[in-house]
Scaffold this active site. Sequence first.
Site, short mmCIF file in Angstrom:
data_model
loop_
_atom_site.label_atom_id
_atom_site.label_comp_id
_atom_site.label_asym_id
_atom_site.label_seq_id
_atom_site.Cartn_x
_atom_site.Cartn_y
_atom_site.Cartn_z
N HIS A 226 0.84 -1.21 0.00
CA HIS A 226 0.00 0.00 0.00
C HIS A 226 0.87 1.26 0.00
O HIS A 226 0.68 2.16 -0.84
CB HIS A 226 -0.91 -0.01 1.23
CG HIS A 226 -1.79 1.19 1.35
ND1 HIS A 226 -3.09 1.22 0.88
CD2 HIS A 226 -1.56 2.43 1.86
CE1 HIS A 226 -3.62 2.40 1.10
NE2 HIS A 226 -2.71 3.17 1.70
N GLU A 227 1.82 1.32 0.93
CA GLU A 227 2.67 2.51 1.02
C GLU A 227 3.60 2.63 -0.18
O GLU A 227 3.93 3.73 -0.61
CB GLU A 227 3.48 2.48 2.32
CG GLU A 227 2.63 2.46 3.59
CD GLU A 227 1.64 3.61 3.69
OE1 GLU A 227 1.89 4.67 3.07
OE2 GLU A 227 0.62 3.45 4.36
N HIS B 125 1.86 4.58 -2.85
CA HIS B 125 2.00 6.03 -2.63
C HIS B 125 3.40 6.51 -3.01
O HIS B 125 3.55 7.54 -3.67
CB HIS B 125 1.75 6.36 -1.15
CG HIS B 125 0.33 6.19 -0.69
ND1 HIS B 125 -0.74 6.67 -1.40
CD2 HIS B 125 -0.18 5.60 0.43
CE1 HIS B 125 -1.87 6.39 -0.75
NE2 HIS B 125 -1.55 5.73 0.36
#
Length: 377
Positions: free
Chosen positions: A29-30, A33
């Site tokens: 997920h990170e 980003h």
Amino acid sequence: MDMLAGSVGFVTGYILPFLVVLTLIVFVHEMGHYLAGRWSGIGITAFSVGFGPELLGFTDRHGTRWKLSAIPLGGYVKFLGDDDPASIPDYNAVAALPEDVRKRTFLGAALWKRAVTVAAGPIANFILAIAIFAVMFSIYGRQIADPIVAEVRPDSAAQEAGVRPGDLLVALDGNPVATFDDVRRYVSVRPELTITVTVRRDGQDLDLPMVPKRTEITDQFGNKIELGLIGIVTNQESGNFRVVEYGPVEAVGQGALQSWHIVTGTFDYLSNLVMGRMKADQLGGPIRVAQASGQMATLGVAALLQLAAVLSVSIGLLNLMPVPVLDGGHLMFYAVEAIRGRPVGPGAQEIAFRIGMALVLMLMVFATWNDISMLLG
């Protein structure tokens, strides 16, 4: 000694699988980003798996601090100029920066770049799930059975509607079905709702209305699950159980389809929750996820990875909800900014953040209460 052995068994059997699954999901997920931010030219000062004090880390040549932190229940990417823990924008602070620095800050980036960077986290979760399912389908294939009835349970919705052994189910509410699993998936999320089951008998299609009964079942680990059942069973002779093998492209397509089923199933469950057709006690928190991780780990790495795929879709979907403090809340603010031509003010965003944080905390408390109730029986 027995207590020590039990503690070690608990850590290796439940906590370790949970941390492996959670760390994988958070990292991906990170990373979504991070990669989108780098591609957009936004400076990144930190990439952390976990919150709180840093346990270990290093700084790369771009000035990003990569670290593993003490509380392993999430993570974050910190962008240049984004010093507020709630990501509430401070336009005055950014405006005071030198121009060459300001254009590399998150707030200094174009609106579409900010939106892409925020959306990339949940999107990465969906990609992870599709990839896991695709690999599983490529290696193991998929076991399917034809939607042919071998047995009709007494006093069931199917018996009341007139379903007979040997009937071939061809559609549910007009939607074609190809496998018995299609039937199970459709029916399970529609308890107490009238559905029309189309069966083919002696070459003739018959539409049979019925209402799946809300039923509590117990899985192989003793967990109680509530779903809708119509009371039909298939077997090897009738259903022709077999394994379908997929090539790489087909496997990706099946992985995407499986991920989509999780998304639609989530919304179906929430709809049933609101309408009172299902109980809210199936909403779980970290304790239940840890339990599920340990249970899946006993079935092997493949089962644990499939759980990771399911959770990855769920976390990606949750983060897209238009709730401040979540990625979806930031995207909501960007949509408003695109419409009105200027960003939402920091004051309004701070109020929205506090409301969003309260909602998230209430959900966490409720989920944890469900977890404790489950453990206490």
